[in-house]
Motif scaffolding. Sequence first.
Motif, PDB file in Angstrom:
ATOM      1  N   UNK A 190       0.823  -1.218   0.000  1.00 39.54           N
ATOM      2  CA  UNK A 190       0.000   0.000   0.000  1.00 39.54           C
ATOM      3  C   UNK A 190       0.853   1.263   0.000  1.00 39.54           C
ATOM      4  N   UNK A 194       1.492   6.011  -0.899  1.00 40.07           N
ATOM      5  CA  UNK A 194       1.277   6.898   0.239  1.00 40.07           C
ATOM      6  C   UNK A 194       1.538   6.121   1.514  1.00 40.07           C
ATOM      7  N   UNK A 196       0.636   4.110   4.705  1.00 40.77           N
ATOM      8  CA  UNK A 196      -0.522   3.235   4.853  1.00 40.77           C
ATOM      9  C   UNK A 196      -1.576   3.935   5.723  1.00 40.77           C
ATOM     10  N   UNK A 197      -2.781   4.119   5.195  1.00 43.67           N
ATOM     11  CA  UNK A 197      -3.771   4.882   5.960  1.00 43.67           C
ATOM     12  C   UNK A 197      -4.327   4.125   7.159  1.00 43.67           C
ATOM     13  N   UNK A 198      -4.155   2.825   7.195  1.00 41.08           N
ATOM     14  CA  UNK A 198      -4.711   2.047   8.306  1.00 41.08           C
ATOM     15  C   UNK A 198      -3.632   1.582   9.264  1.00 41.08           C
ATOM     16  N   UNK A 244      -1.935  11.397  -1.777  1.00 39.09           N
ATOM     17  CA  UNK A 244      -2.885  12.104  -0.909  1.00 39.09           C
ATOM     18  C   UNK A 244      -2.432  13.525  -0.612  1.00 39.09           C
TER      19      UNK A 244
ATOM     20  N   UNK B   7      -6.039   1.063  -0.408  1.00 38.38           N
ATOM     21  CA  UNK B   7      -5.774   1.238   1.001  1.00 38.38           C
ATOM     22  C   UNK B   7      -6.942   1.811   1.782  1.00 38.38           C
ATOM     23  N   UNK B   8      -7.943   2.271   1.092  1.00 34.80           N
ATOM     24  CA  UNK B   8      -9.178   2.574   1.769  1.00 34.80           C
ATOM     25  C   UNK B   8      -9.183   3.777   2.677  1.00 34.80           C
ATOM     26  N   UNK B   9      -8.389   4.762   2.436  1.00 34.22           N
ATOM     27  CA  UNK B   9      -8.514   5.976   3.223  1.00 34.22           C
ATOM     28  C   UNK B   9      -9.696   6.756   2.684  1.00 34.22           C
ATOM     29  N   UNK B  11      -9.708   9.321   1.076  1.00 39.97           N
ATOM     30  CA  UNK B  11      -9.439   9.751  -0.288  1.00 39.97           C
ATOM     31  C   UNK B  11      -9.909   8.706  -1.291  1.00 39.97           C
ATOM     32  N   UNK B  12     -10.050   7.493  -0.834  1.00 40.89           N
ATOM     33  CA  UNK B  12     -10.511   6.433  -1.727  1.00 40.89           C
ATOM     34  C   UNK B  12     -11.999   6.193  -1.589  1.00 40.89           C
ATOM     35  N   UNK B  14     -13.990   5.625   0.936  1.00 39.27           N
ATOM     36  CA  UNK B  14     -14.490   4.530   1.758  1.00 39.27           C
ATOM     37  C   UNK B  14     -14.859   5.076   3.124  1.00 39.27           C
TER      38      UNK B  14
END
Lengths: 551, 429
Positions: A190, A194, A196-198, A244, B7-9, B11-12, B14
Amino acid sequence: MLPSRAFLSLRFAVTLLAVSPAVVLADAPLHQRIDQAIAAARPDFAHQAAAPASDAEFLRRIYLDLTGTIPTAAETRAFLKDPSPGKRQALLDRLLTSPEHARYFAMVLDVLLMERRRDKYVPHEQWLEYLRSSVAANKPWDQLVREILSSDGADPKTRVAAKFYLERQAEPHLLTRDISRLFLGTNLQCCQCHDHPRIDDYKQAHYYGLFAFLNRSSLVIDKKLNLAVLSEKADGEVTFQSVFDPAKKTQSTGPRLPEGPPLKEPVIEKGKEYIVASTAGGRAVPRFSRHALLGPTLARADNESFKRNIANRLWALMMGRGLVHPLDLDHSANPPSHPELLKLLADDIAARKFDMRGFLRELALSQTYQRSSELPPQFRGDKEGMEPEPTSYTVALLKPLTPEQLAWGLMQATGLTDAERQALGPNASEAALYSRLAPNVAPFVKTFGSPPGQAPEFDARLDQALFLANGPVVRGWLTPRPGNLIDRLGKLTNTDALVEELYLSVLTRWPSAEERKEAADFLAARPKDRPTALQDMAWALLASAEFRFNH
Amino acid sequence: MWCSYACGSSEHNISRRGFFATALGGTLGALALDPLTRPAFTHELNKQQKRVLMIWLHGGVSQLETWDPKPGTKTGGPFQAIPTSVPGIHVCELLPYTAQRMHHLALVRGLNTAEDDHGKGYYLMHTGRRQEPAMKWPHLGSVCAKLLGSSDNPLPGYILITPRGNGGVNSEDAAFLGPRYASVALSDGHAPANLDRPAALTEAADQQRHEFRIHANQRFLRSRRTAQTEAYTHSYDQAAQLMRKRDLFDISKEPPTVIDRYGRHDFGRHCLMARRLLEGGATFVKVMHTNYDTHHENFDFHIEQLGEFDRPFATLLDDLHDRGLLASTLVLVLSEFGRTPNINRNYGRDHWSRAWSIALAGCGIRGGSVSGKTNADGTAVTEGQVNGGHLFHTYLSALGFNSKKNFYIEQRPIPIADPKAAPIKEVLA
């Protein structure tokens, strides 16, 4: 200082005493400390833990885990009848140094490292032989990884190790992903675009730090060698932007490990950047190679992720599930089921200089490994659903046989292996037997294996059931042939002896009284077609869940 | 730079709620649909079973000789355009039967997929994505097998009927969805491998050995049952069910007149088998017709190939319609790409992806509609330009799904369709 230290350790010992009856000291063998950690994690451990595995359970399990197949009926008989208390340890030590173990563990490493990618540049046989001889010599894991990550494929002596790079086309993104997954236990995919958002621990800079070891390398077909090899440029900096980031700020990084310090790169005098300059049809070799730095930087005892990853993967192999699960998502928001145990294992394997054989031995010696897979009676029947979760390791986990284990297990159970061994006579070395039987594995890999480039995952599909039920492979192995199972059974006139031979050969245990009767009834009902009745009964056991799983 | 949008932020696109719901549902399995959307899917399934038929014109069919003719222009070639059952829509004269079913069909004429390589075009048209080094996307067939299929159905979720080649499971097609959803190829329409009981094994003996197996399982599983052992024992039940459906793979069970209507050639027989399979509960059937790679003698080859395609295809549409299945069957006629407007010196047309067409019909599709336009000589899209991502959204929307949803792989949300694209509204009912 001395008195307070003694006091502290005394207090530590007292604390341990309070949580568990089995006090284990810090210098105790690893297997005892494993059991201590597993027990200490559950206040109700004694209530939850399954009984120790029976000799038959242990025998089948250790054979499958260390040699990828099941024992012969004769070995099973001998082991089950052996009264000596040290027989499990003796067997374990014999198997770990057997040629069968080296052969099997090479297959395990192959699947781990190559994930069933197709062979294009390095023949599979050569690669398996490289891994087999490495395991046979008990080559430390860090050394093996350094060899794999350092080879560029040009030197005939080390070329085979470059398979890891070459079959991935030396594609730097693919390599970054797979190196992070397979050697560091962290899936950074991922982070290509960017942070990793999680997963807070996984940063885009980590991804590109690894990427920077490889971005100058590419696969070329070297005209002189007439081979695909790695070529490396002397320049090419890595820059990246987060998708992002509205400001699209460009960042850059040199080669570095996630969490590691930046590496110092030498300044090379202009005009002297290359040992071999790039030509059309030739490979370039820079004076300073980033690629050459990757192995020595990554495969080190002081690299936490590196040692955690291998400790966790070997644990998963033996115990059926990683302490960190999934195996490639090690991060602080997905903690191990037993954090201190993983730390202990990681430190231990590094301290024993990545001696995989010694490490596997300790795992196998633990009570945790040697527990029964039978749920304790208090959790059965209407109490189903109350059983301890798999992460507790209080009951041994069922492991589906890998395609290789299924193939080799079936060959042994049907007596194909025995028949081939008999046919080879005095020349029946492990290598000779292997080369006779190995071609039989391909249809199992095709039917039961994961797709190329994907981590193995269990799936039970009807095409697999049809393959086992109606397909010609297993059916052929159930045709009588001198020395094989059906041949042996056909010669036994005493039904009870026949049923014993069948159960020992296929399920590695004595039949129960109930099973003896059921089998006798099955045969009695078909007096006219006894040979096919034997095949059908043997097939039923081969197709049973008991055979399909390592339990 | 490539981005999987995986990645599901925020921005995506979700929702955070979706994330938490999934995090909770994560223990159910490594791979699950967004739990928020799952009940809706199940509900729709109960209401009406939906299915998909894909006709794959292998090699790259010419849009000019099919859906977007340009007669009388420099690029148009020798064929005329003919009127169809929908006033105002013309197709090439090589499709007289299909033209009379235009009221069922929708044409997408503004396709620009920008991919002229066979392998990459194949991938793009099957997955709605471009190839990426470190990410493999599942085929539409696998996605449909996952979303539309039912675990009780013994038929493979994604069946591929090929003229020749190896039969069997193509496990890579399903990518992260897992080999369960991969295509099962029926080479020349032969039944899947090992479907027949071995000749030497009587039905009674087969029954007896399975009973013995089941008894053995019961004893073992009393104290060791897991989801994996259940799946394993269930796979034998499914195998037995599929063996009972053996006749679905045998078109000789059809009356000779029906076989004649479809045509006594490979494609005709394969279309007939597709009908039998769809009627018998198959979720996704792909029929491959080969070969349209007409670098030489484009026009002769299209006469021949489309002459084979036209009538069985029209017959299949009729049969699905007559049986009331067309409204719940999404029909797709696809190719890797189209062919160059320019006619080369060998009277051929080469690979061309910048302005080409596909046809859709059935479930969720507005019959008699056209989206997109190309210029007079067919060299550029002038209106309604779309790519493979739009197509994927359109298929999912036509089947009643919200195409902006995610799959979840080990807690990672993965958009089912490319988030940069959207459905083509003009062709949706």
